[in-house]
Design a protein around this motif. Structure first.
Motif, short mmCIF file in Angstrom:
data_model
loop_
_atom_site.label_atom_id
_atom_site.label_comp_id
_atom_site.label_asym_id
_atom_site.label_seq_id
_atom_site.Cartn_x
_atom_site.Cartn_y
_atom_site.Cartn_z
N ARG A 46 0.46 -5.77 1.62
CA ARG A 46 1.73 -5.24 1.14
C ARG A 46 1.99 -5.70 -0.27
N THR A 47 2.46 -4.77 -1.11
CA THR A 47 2.81 -5.12 -2.49
C THR A 47 4.18 -4.56 -2.82
N GLY A 48 4.93 -5.25 -3.66
CA GLY A 48 6.21 -4.73 -4.13
C GLY A 48 7.39 -5.25 -3.35
N PRO A 49 8.62 -5.05 -3.89
CA PRO A 49 9.85 -5.56 -3.27
C PRO A 49 10.32 -4.65 -2.13
N PRO A 50 11.26 -5.13 -1.30
CA PRO A 50 11.81 -4.30 -0.23
C PRO A 50 12.37 -2.99 -0.77
N GLY A 51 12.07 -1.90 -0.05
CA GLY A 51 12.56 -0.59 -0.44
C GLY A 51 11.67 0.12 -1.44
N ALA A 102 4.61 -0.89 -1.60
CA ALA A 102 3.48 -0.01 -1.33
C ALA A 102 2.51 -0.75 -0.43
N THR A 103 1.65 0.00 0.22
CA THR A 103 0.62 -0.59 1.07
C THR A 103 -0.74 -0.40 0.41
N ARG A 104 -1.43 -1.49 0.18
CA ARG A 104 -2.78 -1.41 -0.34
C ARG A 104 -3.71 -1.16 0.84
N VAL A 105 -4.43 -0.05 0.81
CA VAL A 105 -5.30 0.34 1.92
C VAL A 105 -6.74 0.34 1.42
N CYS A 106 -7.60 -0.38 2.12
CA CYS A 106 -9.03 -0.41 1.81
C CYS A 106 -9.83 -0.02 3.05
N VAL A 107 -10.84 0.81 2.86
CA VAL A 107 -11.68 1.27 3.96
C VAL A 107 -13.13 0.91 3.64
N ALA A 108 -13.79 0.28 4.61
CA ALA A 108 -15.18 -0.15 4.42
C ALA A 108 -16.06 0.45 5.51
N LEU A 112 -0.71 3.18 -1.12
CA LEU A 112 0.03 4.22 -0.42
C LEU A 112 1.52 3.93 -0.48
N ALA A 113 2.30 4.90 -0.96
CA ALA A 113 3.74 4.69 -1.12
C ALA A 113 4.46 4.69 0.23
N LEU A 114 3.88 5.29 1.25
CA LEU A 114 4.54 5.39 2.56
C LEU A 114 4.34 4.11 3.35
N PRO A 115 5.40 3.54 3.92
CA PRO A 115 5.27 2.27 4.63
C PRO A 115 4.70 2.42 6.03
N GLY A 116 4.14 1.34 6.54
CA GLY A 116 3.73 1.29 7.94
C GLY A 116 2.23 1.31 8.14
N GLU A 117 1.79 0.54 9.12
CA GLU A 117 0.38 0.51 9.47
C GLU A 117 -0.10 1.86 9.98
N HIS A 118 0.78 2.60 10.65
CA HIS A 118 0.37 3.91 11.17
C HIS A 118 0.14 4.90 10.03
N ALA A 155 -6.07 10.72 -5.17
CA ALA A 155 -5.16 11.71 -4.59
C ALA A 155 -4.23 11.07 -3.55
N LEU A 156 -4.77 10.23 -2.69
CA LEU A 156 -3.96 9.60 -1.66
C LEU A 156 -2.90 8.69 -2.26
N SER A 157 -3.19 8.11 -3.40
CA SER A 157 -2.20 7.24 -4.04
C SER A 157 -1.01 8.02 -4.57
N THR A 158 -1.15 9.34 -4.70
CA THR A 158 -0.04 10.18 -5.17
C THR A 158 0.67 10.90 -4.04
N PHE A 159 0.23 10.70 -2.81
CA PHE A 159 0.81 11.46 -1.69
C PHE A 159 2.26 11.05 -1.46
N ARG A 160 3.15 12.05 -1.42
CA ARG A 160 4.58 11.78 -1.36
C ARG A 160 5.16 11.92 0.04
N GLY A 161 4.37 12.36 0.99
CA GLY A 161 4.87 12.40 2.35
C GLY A 161 5.11 13.80 2.87
#
Length: 513
Positions: free
Chosen positions: A286-291, A294-300, A311-317, A342-348
C-alpha cells in the motif's frame, strides 16, 4: 410475413457470419448487453433492428445511429423478412413478440445464445467467476485497447474508458476483425466477454482462452447446491479447446475449487493468487495517504517478474482482478510493460467501489459516499474491508456506514448466516426491503429484511431496517458525522440512495467523472 426462402437454417447458425446481409430483430434492444450485441452484429454485416418497452438514452443513441427501434411490443407484430429473433434475458416466454416469432417459425435466440454466436469465429476470451467478472473484463478490455490489440468487449457494467478510443458504449467496445499486433497478429479479432454463470448462460460461449476468478455457492435458486455450481464451472472449462489449439485457462489458486473444476479440462491450466505456489504469484503493498492510497501490484511467474503497476482502486480483490487482467493480456500478445502502464490508468467500473461524491458537513472532514454492486457475502466483506483500509474513517473520528439492499429472497434465505458475518467491518448497517426479482411469492414469505437485521444485531452490529429509500436518505442527512464514509450496496435500485443523498444537499460535491 414476407418470403423467407433464403433464411439461414436454425441449425446452421454457428456464427454471426452466417447472418451476413440478413435481418436480425432484438427484443429488449435497449439493454446493456443487447445494445452491445446489436452494434457488434451490425459491424459484422447483419441488418439489425428491434424493440423495447419505451425510449431511453440507449434507444435514442441507437436511433441516431440509424438503427430502427419501435416501442409497441404488446402488439406482437414483427417486421417482414427476419432471419432470427434475439430476446434479452428479461423477456418472458409469454412475451407477445417472442410468441409471434415462435408462431412464425423464426429461430429465436436468448442473449447468451446470441453472445455465443458472436464469439464463434473470433479469438474469444471469457471471464467467469462468482465475483469479479465485470471488473476483470473491463480491466482486460481497456488494457488490450491501450496495448494496441484493438479488442471487442462486452461487459455487464458501465466503464467509460472502453468507448474512449472506439465506437461503442460504456458497456462495450467495437474492435478489429483481426488482431493487429502481438503474438496473435492476423488471428481472428479478440472478443473479451463476461461469462455469466446464472442459469448456465456461459455454456453457450466459444472461448479460446478463459479465466475463473472464484467459485462459490450462489444462484442456489437455480443450482440447488454448491456441488451443482462446481459442476457448471467444470463444464465451462471443457468448452476451452485443447492446448494444441491455443486453449488456455487461468483459475484462482484459492477459492475456486480448482481441482474439481479443472478435472476434465483439455486446455492448458495455470493458477493465480497470493499463495507462493500459485503459477502466477501476486504480491501487493500500500502506498499513499487515506482516501488517496494506491496499491502496488506485482505479478511473478516462478522467479521471473511479469510486471508491476500502481492500481488506484483499493482492496486485495481489485488487485487480484487486475493481476488476472495482466496475465490474460500477455496471453493475448500484449507487451507486459504496456499492459502494466494501462492498468495503472484504470479508473474503475460503475457501481464497483465507485466514489460518487462528498457531502460537506460544514464542521470537519466531508462525508464520502460510495456506490457498490456487491450482493453476495464474499463481495460485501471484501468491499467493506477494502474501504476500511483505504479510507480509515476511524482515524478522523468517522464511521463506515453501509446501506445494503439484499438481492432476491432466495439468496438471502440460503446465505443468511454468511450475510450476517460479512458486515464485520461496518459500524452501522441500514437494510431496506429485499429486492424482489425472479423469486416466487412463496419464497418472498420465507425471509425478510428484518431477519437479516436480527442476525446482525445478534453479532453486535448496529443495524436497522428502514424503508422506503426516501426515509433512508432523510435518516442519513440527520445522522452522518464529519469523516463518515457511506457505502450503498446491492444489485437492485438501492443506488438511488447515494445519488439522492448527494443531490438533496446544496453543498454536496460530486466526484469527477
Amino acid at each position: 410475413m414476407g418470403e423467407r426462402a433464403h433464411r439461414p437454417n436454425h441449425h446452421a447458425l454457428r456464427s454471426v457470419d452466417h447472418l451476413l446481409g440478413h435481418r436480425a430483430y432484438f427484443v429488449g434492444i435497449g439493454g446493456c448487453g443487447m445494445s452491445a450485441l446489436v452494434r457488434l452484429w451490425r459491424a459484422r454485416g447483419v441488418i439489425v433492428l428491434g424493440s423495447d418497452r419505451g425510449p431511453s438514452e440507449v434507444t435514442t443513441a441507437l436511433l441516431h445511429e440509424g438503427i430502427a427501434v419501435t416501442f409497441d411490443q404488446d402488439a406482437g407484430c414483427l417486421p417482414d423478412d427476419l432471419a432470427v429473433v434475439v430476446c434479452s434475458q428479461a423477456i418472458g416466454v409469454d412475451h407477445p413478440e417472442r410468441l409471434a416469432a415462435e408462431q412464425a417459425g423464426l429461430p429465436t435466440l436468448t442473449y447468451p445464445e446470441a453472445l455465443g454466436l458472436t464469439m464463434a469465429g473470433r479469438t474469444g476470451v471469457a471471464i467467469a467467476g462468482t465475483h469479479g467478472k465485470s471488473t476483470t473484463t473491463a480491466m482486460l478490455g481497456v488494457t488490450l485497447a491501450q496495448a494496441g490489440l484493438d479488442p471487442s468487449v462486452i461487459v455487464g457494467a458501465a466503464c467509460a474508458q472502453l468507448a474512449e478510443d472506439s465506437a461503442g458504449g460504456p458497456g462495450h467496445r467495437l474492435g478489429a476483425p483481426t488482431v493487429p499486433a502481438g503474438d496473435l497478429r492476423a488471428e481472428p479479432g479478440l472478443l473479451v466477454a463476461e461469462a455469466c454463470e446464472y442459469a448456465r448462460s456461459f455454456h453457450h460461449l466459444h472461448p479460446t482462452m478463459a479465466a475463473i476468478t472464484s467459485v462459490e455457492a450462489d444462484h442456489l435458486d437455480v443450482y440447488g447446491s454448491v456441488d451443482a455450481v462446481i459442476d457448471a464451472f467444470s463444464e465451462f472449462t471443457r468448452l476451452v479447446p485443447e492446448a494444441s489449439a491455443g486453449g488456455r485457462l487461468l483459475i484462482a489458486h484459492d477459492g475456486a475449487h480448482r481441482r474439481e473444476v479443472t478435472a476434465g479440462a483439455r486446455c492448458e491450466v495455470r493458477t493465480i493468487g497470493y499463495a507462493p505456489n500459485a503459477d502466477y504469484h501476486i504480491e501487493t503493498s500500500r502506498t499513499g495517504p487515506p482516501g488517496r492510497a494506491a496499491t502496488r501490484v506485482c505479478v511473478a511467474v516462478g522467479r521471473r517478474r511479469l510486471g508491476c503497476f500502481d492500481l488506484a482502486l483499493p482492496g486485495e480483490h481489485m488487485a487480484f482482478d487486475a493481476a488476472v487482467a495482466l496475465v490474460l493480456a500477455t496471453w493475448c500478445g500484449a507487451d507486459p510493460d504496456a499492459a502494466c502502464a494501462a492498468l495503472s490508468t484504470f479508473r474503475g467500473v460503475d457501481r464497483r467501489m465507485h466514489l460518487v461524491g462528498e457531502l460537506d458537513t460544514g464542521a470537519g472532514p466531508p462525508v464520502r459516499v460510495y456506490d457498490d454492486y456487491g450482493h453476495h457475502p464474499t463481495e460485501i466483506d471484501a468491499t467493506l474491508r477494502a474501504l476500511r483500509e483505504h479510507e480509515r474513517p476511524q482515524e478522523r473520528a468517522g464511521r463506515l456506514i453501509c446501506v445494503f439492499q439484499p438481492h432476491q429472497h432466495s439468496r438471502t434465505r440460503f446465505l443468511l448466516d454468511e450475510f450476517a458475518q460479512s458486515f464485520a467491518h461496518a459500524d452501522v448497517v441500514i437494510v431496506p426491503h429485499i429486492y424482489f426479482v425472479r423469486d416466487t411469492e412463496i419464497e418472498k414469505s420465507r425471509v425478510s429484511a428484518a431477519d437479516l437485521v436480527d442476525r446482525l444485531r445478534a453479532r453486535d452490529v448496529s443495524a436497522m431496517h428502514l424503508y422506503p429509500f426516501e426515509a433512508i436518505v432523510d435518516h442519513l442527512r440527520h445522522t452522518v458525522h464529519p469523516g463518515d464514509v457511506v457505502v450503498v450496496m446491492g444489485a437492485g435500485p438501492v443506488w438511488q440512495v447515494g445519488r439522492d443523498l448527494l443531490a438533496g444537499d446544496p453543498p454536496a460535491r460530486r466526484a469527477s467523472a
